[in-house]
Design an enzyme around this catalytic site. Structure first.
Site, short mmCIF file in Angstrom:
data_model
loop_
_atom_site.label_atom_id
_atom_site.label_comp_id
_atom_site.label_asym_id
_atom_site.label_seq_id
_atom_site.Cartn_x
_atom_site.Cartn_y
_atom_site.Cartn_z
CB THR A 114 -0.97 0.05 1.13
OG1 THR A 114 -1.86 -1.05 1.28
CG2 THR A 114 -1.77 1.11 1.44
CB SER B 46 2.29 -8.25 0.81
OG SER B 46 1.06 -8.14 1.43
CB SER B 47 -2.52 -10.71 -1.28
OG SER B 47 -2.95 -9.67 -0.33
CG ASP C 110 -2.85 -7.64 3.18
OD1 ASP C 110 -3.02 -6.82 4.26
OD2 ASP C 110 -3.51 -7.35 2.36
N1 LIG Z 1 -1.44 -2.22 3.77
C1 LIG Z 1 -1.07 -2.90 2.91
O1 LIG Z 1 0.07 -2.89 2.42
C2 LIG Z 1 -2.26 -4.17 2.47
C3 LIG Z 1 -1.96 -4.45 1.09
N2 LIG Z 1 -2.84 -5.37 0.48
C4 LIG Z 1 -0.59 -5.40 0.79
O2 LIG Z 1 -0.40 -6.29 1.60
O3 LIG Z 1 -0.14 -5.24 -0.09
#
Ligand SMILES: NC(=O)C[C@H](N)C(=O)O
Length: 612
Positions: A68, A140-141, A172
């Site tokens: 993010t 990161s998912s 994540d």
């Molecule tokens: N806050 C974040 O970085 C969540 C994002 N979906 C990730 O893990 O890449």
């Protein structure tokens, strides 16, 4: 006037500077050593503050994997934006000092515009950081074990060029990556800090800026030889964290271990908690990981068919998330039978609790049945740590099953708490500290600790000076750290290296000392061992991963030329053994080899001196 801080200079020049600063200024004008190229080629050199001199610089490599922190909205959803992060950083004065960059020709010197510089820190340090952006940037998912391997390899490749590493990563799966890297990075001696944010750095109100700044300041200023995670003003051990909040800036928790550091008015490091490799082995990254691992969470009514299906080949390692202090139904023989069948056939199953805090024990009948089924107690490990540890351990081809099981039960990187039975002597048990505390009318724990921390570094340095290992052992026993520096930042390892106490150097390295410690002059134990020509100590430090900084290597050209000019073969040998390049040019563009016109130089190719 050319302004040159004392610590810019090689030890030889620095020694001279102690007698006459004026002489050294004249000297420096005439020698213009290569390290000064960046500053001396600058037109407005007078504008450079002496405290911002290159000697007070630290270098950090920032690996931007995504998350993010670098996302923007596309079609109303957040996704990573390529090639935008560095540009944004350059616009933010709090994370980049453009004036200093221009004055010191930073971009020319580093050959890229991806190198930025923080404003001067409270401790008069300049942190210069280079951003390496991955393609593609990932939420990161989408991360896999291959991405962990790529990060590990990049750290390994750049290890000697930087003082520390910051990994920008989505939140994540950050706890998984941090855990995995902690195992993959063997004999780590420098900080690796993962961070990211909950709100993109491009937005007005965001947590990315503070998180990045905190991570950079810690990575550049403190030798914390751990894979860490920095978030919301706290530095955690990477394999102890878990993401606990999807909507708060305070997204991570380390339920079973206090933070390694807090960044409030000051950055306070909890040195007693910092994990150390305690080794004389060199840093390396093991990127082999076994993917046949999984997490299985128990729930009331789970069927034996589900458990059986999960444990089928090619599954080789499972983290079973159990209830409370490691319990499972002891009235479900069907389940227990499936677990026993799997462990009998060589699947390693680790028992971890579903609770956020606490440890697995065999205090209940419902816990003991799992031990009987061949499960290994995971102590207070997080499931993220247990899973990545399994992946790392199972990939070790040279170990048999028994050795792998043994390794899983051991504390490898501070991921699980040690057995309390083996705990070290309590501070207040130390008679020495007690006597001093009494004479100063001190009794509370914090004051005792303050006394210990003020007294033990100089005491340990004194012991190192005379080669007194027993005294060091006693200091360690009373809870003193052997890696802290005295008022000049000189650690016992610096002193032992100066004195050439090889056995002591080895002892210190095996008890928490770091080869990367710098004293107030920017010198490391390796610099000291070279200066006082202790060949065996140089070899041992090099074996442990010690190396000259880029600045030192550039400065070395002049030093080597002067050794060559005086026919000092032994001096050249020891510099070379320590990693200096005899082809490095000196102040006048000549190399030591060119300067050398003395007999027997070929003797230099002495096999004994090879450093691998
Ligand atoms: N806050 C974040 O970085 C969540 C994002 N979906 C990730 O893990 O890449």
């Amino acid at each position: 006037m050319l302004i040159m801080a004392e610590s810019n200079l090689t030890p030889l020049y620095r020694a001279l500077s102690r007698t006459s600063m004026e002489t050294i200024e004249d000297f420096s004008r005439s020698i213009n050593p290569p390290r000064m190229k960046r500053l001396s080629s600058c037109n407005s050199i007078e504008c450079v503050d002496p405290v911002t001199s290159p000697s007070a610089e630290a270098r950090v490599l920032v690996i931007n994997t995504g998350g993010t922190i670098g996302m923007t909205l596309h079609d109303n959803v957040l996704a990573p934006k390529a090639n935008a992060f560095v540009k944004q950083m350059r616009k933010l004065p709090v994370v980049h000092d453009e004036l200093y960059a221009q004055q010191t020709r930073l971009y020319d010197y580093y050959g890229s515009e991806n190198t930025l510089v923080l404003p001067l820190s409270k401790d008069n340090k300049r942190i210069i950081y280079t951003i390496l952006e991955y393609k593609p940037l990932l939420d990161s998912s989408n991360m896999t074990t291959d991405d962990w391997g790529r990060i590990g390899k990049d750290i390994e490749k750049n290890y000697e060029n930087y003082d520390g590493f910051v990994i920008l990563h989505g939140t994540d799966t950050m706890a998984y990556t941090a855990s995995a890297l902690s195992f993959m990075c063997e004999h780590l001696g420098k900080p690796i800090i993962l961070t990211g944010s909950q709100v993109p750095i491009y937005e007005m109100r965001n947590d990315g800026r503070d998180n990045l700044l905190g991570a950079l300041l810690i990575a550049g200023q403190f030798v914390i030889p751990e894979v860490c995670l920095y978030f919301y003003n706290k530095l955690y051990r990477g394999n102890r964290v878990t993401k606990v909040d999807a909507g708060s800036f305070n997204a991570f928790s380390s339920p079973n271990l206090a933070p390694l550091a807090t960044a409030e008015v000051d950055i306070t490091i909890n040195w007693d908690t910092v994990w150390r490799a305690n080794t004389t082995a060199k840093f390396q990254v093991s990127t082999e990981l076994n993917r046949n691992v999984g997490l299985l969470r128990l729930f009331p009514g789970i069927t034996s068919a589900t458990v059986r299906a999960f444990l089928q080949p090619p599954m080789e390692g499972v983290v079973l998330e159990t209830y409370g202090s490691g319990n499972a139904p002891d009235n479900r023989l069907d389940l227990l039978e499936e677990l026993k069948k799997a462990t009998d056939s060589g699947v390693i199953i680790i028992n971890c609790t579903q609770c956020l805090r606490g440890t697995v024990s065999a205090s209940y009948a419902t816990g003991k049945v799992l031990m009987d089924a061949g499960l290994i107690a995971g102590g207070d490990m997080t499931p993220e740590a247990a899973l990545s540890k399994l992946s790392y351990v199972l990939a070790k081809k040279d170990l048999d099953l028994a050795a792998k099981k043994k390794m899983m039960a051991q504390n490898l990187r501070g991921e699980m708490s040690a057995d309390l039975a083996g705990a070290k002597l309590c501070l207040s048990d130390s008679r020495f500290i007690q006597v001093i505390a009494k004479s100063l009318s001190i009794s509370c724990k914090e004051e005792l600790e303050a006394i210990r921390d003020a007294l033990t570094p100089p005491l340990a340095c004194a012991a190192a000076k005379i080669g007194d290992k027993e005294a060091l052992e006693a200091i360690k026993e009373m809870g003193g750290n052997l890696f802290l520096g005295d008022y000049d930042g000189r650690t016992p390892l610096h002193i032992a290296a100066c004195e050439g106490h090889l056995e002591l150097v080895e002892y210190l390295l095996n008890h928490g000392a770091t080869v990367y410690a710098k004293d107030r002059y920017g010198d490391t134990p390796l610099c000291n061992a070279v200066r006082f020509r202790h060949k065996e100590v140089v070899k041992l430090l090099r074996k442990t991963g010690a190396h000259f900084s880029r600045d030192k290597l550039e400065e070395a050209g002049t030093e080597l030329c002067s050794l060559a000019a005086s026919g000092d073969l032994e001096g050249l040998k020891i510099w070379s053994l320590a990693g200096a390049d005899l082809n490095e040019t000196g102040y006048d563009g000549q190399t030591a080899i060119q300067v050398t016109v003395f007999d027997g130089f070929n003797e230099y190719d002495d096999d004994d001196d090879e450093v691998n």
